[in-house]
Design a protein around this motif. Structure first.
Motif, PDB file in Angstrom:
ATOM      1  N   MET A 201       0.853  -1.196   0.000  1.00  0.00           N
ATOM      2  CA  MET A 201       0.000   0.000   0.000  1.00  0.00           C
ATOM      3  C   MET A 201       0.889   1.247   0.000  1.00  0.00           C
ATOM      4  O   MET A 201       1.820   1.347   0.789  1.00  0.00           O
ATOM      5  N   SER A 202       0.583   2.162  -0.904  1.00  0.00           N
ATOM      6  CA  SER A 202       1.391   3.374  -1.009  1.00  0.00           C
ATOM      7  C   SER A 202       1.142   4.297   0.180  1.00  0.00           C
ATOM      8  O   SER A 202       0.130   4.176   0.890  1.00  0.00           O
ATOM      9  N   THR A 203       2.067   5.228   0.364  1.00  0.00           N
ATOM     10  CA  THR A 203       1.923   6.205   1.452  1.00  0.00           C
ATOM     11  C   THR A 203       0.655   7.027   1.293  1.00  0.00           C
ATOM     12  O   THR A 203      -0.050   7.322   2.270  1.00  0.00           O
ATOM     13  N   GLN A 204       0.347   7.381   0.050  1.00  0.00           N
ATOM     14  CA  GLN A 204      -0.856   8.190  -0.217  1.00  0.00           C
ATOM     15  C   GLN A 204      -2.116   7.417   0.148  1.00  0.00           C
ATOM     16  O   GLN A 204      -3.051   7.973   0.716  1.00  0.00           O
ATOM     17  N   ASP A 205      -2.123   6.107  -0.168  1.00  0.00           N
ATOM     18  CA  ASP A 205      -3.294   5.289   0.181  1.00  0.00           C
ATOM     19  C   ASP A 205      -3.445   5.168   1.695  1.00  0.00           C
ATOM     20  O   ASP A 205      -4.557   5.166   2.221  1.00  0.00           O
ATOM     21  N   LYS A 206      -2.297   5.042   2.398  1.00  0.00           N
ATOM     22  CA  LYS A 206      -2.345   4.955   3.857  1.00  0.00           C
ATOM     23  C   LYS A 206      -2.918   6.242   4.465  1.00  0.00           C
ATOM     24  O   LYS A 206      -3.711   6.203   5.411  1.00  0.00           O
ATOM     25  N   ILE A 207      -2.512   7.396   3.903  1.00  0.00           N
ATOM     26  CA  ILE A 207      -3.021   8.687   4.400  1.00  0.00           C
ATOM     27  C   ILE A 207      -4.534   8.779   4.189  1.00  0.00           C
ATOM     28  O   ILE A 207      -5.278   9.232   5.065  1.00  0.00           O
ATOM     29  N   ARG A 208      -4.968   8.329   2.973  1.00  0.00           N
ATOM     30  CA  ARG A 208      -6.416   8.358   2.682  1.00  0.00           C
ATOM     31  C   ARG A 208      -7.172   7.464   3.674  1.00  0.00           C
ATOM     32  O   ARG A 208      -8.245   7.818   4.158  1.00  0.00           O
ATOM     33  N   LYS A 209      -6.615   6.269   3.931  1.00  0.00           N
ATOM     34  CA  LYS A 209      -7.272   5.324   4.840  1.00  0.00           C
ATOM     35  C   LYS A 209      -7.393   5.908   6.242  1.00  0.00           C
ATOM     36  O   LYS A 209      -8.431   5.809   6.899  1.00  0.00           O
ATOM     37  N   ILE A 210      -6.305   6.545   6.714  1.00  0.00           N
ATOM     38  CA  ILE A 210      -6.328   7.161   8.044  1.00  0.00           C
ATOM     39  C   ILE A 210      -7.351   8.296   8.096  1.00  0.00           C
ATOM     40  O   ILE A 210      -8.097   8.445   9.071  1.00  0.00           O
ATOM     41  N   ALA A 211      -7.406   9.099   7.012  1.00  0.00           N
ATOM     42  CA  ALA A 211      -8.363  10.216   6.955  1.00  0.00           C
ATOM     43  C   ALA A 211      -9.794   9.702   7.021  1.00  0.00           C
ATOM     44  O   ALA A 211     -10.655  10.274   7.697  1.00  0.00           O
ATOM     45  N   VAL A 212     -10.070   8.607   6.287  1.00  0.00           N
ATOM     46  CA  VAL A 212     -11.414   8.025   6.299  1.00  0.00           C
ATOM     47  C   VAL A 212     -11.771   7.521   7.691  1.00  0.00           C
ATOM     48  O   VAL A 212     -12.896   7.723   8.178  1.00  0.00           O
TER      49      VAL A 212
END
Length: 377
Positions: free
Chosen positions: A1-12
């Motif tokens: 999982m990319s860093t950007q995807d991890k950030i999106r997941k945390i934001a959600v």
């Protein structure tokens, strides 16, 4: 999982957590039926039906309920208002943030002037003027009398010019109290800082104008007994703006030692010996202490009156604080709230030939949308 995807997941996850937390708070917080600050009943949880859902009515009602019962709603609304004022906003929801701690309601030129004039004129023409002296009194509000307190660039709508146009079109002999109000500006507070009504000192100026027009001798204000009944009046404009840190108002009431009154509220059957119901001092809507709030017809008899004259008063709530001065000049006063009196005051006059005077009294700010005007004739 990319860093950007991890950030999106945390934001959600954070967003869902906030929504869940607010939902729990909304369900856990006690639900009030009435807002003391706003002086109104809050929206009830809507009943679901297929029809209301398809029409959109259910979702609209649910939105209203969520808005009214949001946790710490008053606190958030107060913070929003404080921020707007701090950033220089000087009009909120049709109310000017004015000088000297005044909240002053903006004025829109009426659009129903012709209908209003027709109703007043029809009533006047039906009244037997050989027996009854009818007068029309339109009260300017703070936006006219306190123009020097308005914020810069606030529109200067002239209520007195509009009132003169109505006087001319109706043909009813007029009582213009604006002169008395302007003269009294240096000597006392004419309007509440937090409410759209005039104060009792302002109402006295209206009474003095009435006496001058009628050839009566006004009782000097110092002859009345004055009592400050509260220093905690937060009126309709306080509620409308949600400025919960605003300076509150005093309410002063006046009584005359020579008056002996019997006040009958015909819709409830209550009988009192005072024009004031002090129980309202424990509530948000303290102005309702005048004439015990809203009643269809109030009959006021003064056993110590020196005359036999009888007045019919057709009015809005501005008149409620002027009645304590008028009672000294009449044996009896019939006070009508024609929003609720459905029999027609003109018919009442036909049936009560003891009536000698009629006063129609409305303030200029609510004149255009006052449904009671339709009930006069």
């Amino acid at each position: 999982m990319s860093t950007q995807d991890k950030i999106r997941k945390i934001a959600v996850i954070i967003y869902c957590g906030i929504i869940l937390g607010l939902t729990v708070l909304l369900l856990a917080f006690p639900k009030e039926e009435f807002s003391q600050n706003e002086n109104r009943y809050l929206a009830k949880f809507p009943e679901f039906s297929g029809e209301s859902y398809l029409s959109g009515e259910y979702m609209d009602s649910l939105s209203d309920w969520l808005s009214d019962h949001f946790p710490m709603r008053d606190w958030f609304m107060g913070c929003k208002t404080a921020f707007e004022i701090a950033t220089g906003k000087r009009e909120i929801d049709g109310v000017y943030i004015a000088k000297d701690d005044y909240l002053i309601e903006a004025y829109d030129t009426p659009v129903n002037t012709q209908r209003i004039c027709d109703t007043f004129r029809n009533f006047y023409e039906k009244t037997d003027q050989s027996k009854v002296d009818t007068r029309l009194m339109l009260i300017p509000t703070a936006v006219t009398i306190y123009q020097d307190k308005l914020p810069a660039l606030a529109p200067g709508e002239d209520q007195t010019a509009t009132a003169k146009g109505i006087y001319d079109k109706t043909g009813i002999p007029s009582i213009d109290c604006s002169g008395k109000l302007y003269e009294a500006v240096p000597f006392g507070q004419l309007y509440y800082r937090t409410d759209h009504h005039w104060t009792t000192f302002g109402a006295y100026q209206g009474y003095a104008a009435y006496c001058e027009a009628k050839g009566l001798r006004p009782v000097p204000l110092e002859d009345f007994s004055a009592q400050k009944v509260t220093e905690e009046f937060a009126g309709t404009l306080y509620s409308k703006v949600n400025d919960y840190h605003h300076v509150k108002d005093d309410i002063v009431v006046y009584t005359h030692p020579d008056d002996r009154l019997t006040v009958t509220y015909t819709d409830t059957g209550e009988v009192a010996d005072s024009l004031y119901n002090m129980e309202y001092l424990a509530e948000k809507d303290k102005y309702s202490l005048f004439l015990n709030n809203i009643h269809t017809l109030v009959e006021i008899e003064n056993a110590n009156a020196q005359v036999e004259d009888v007045l019919v008063l057709i009015k809005d709530s501005y008149a409620n604080s002027m009645v304590p001065f008028l009672v000294h000049h009449y044996r009896k006063i019939y006070v009508f709230d024609t929003r609720y009196y459905k029999q027609g005051v003109s018919d009442f006059l036909t049936e009560h030939d003891e009536v000698t005077d009629v006063l129609i009294l409305y303030n200029m700010n609510t004149l255009d949308n006052d449904s009671g005007i339709r009930g006069i004739y």
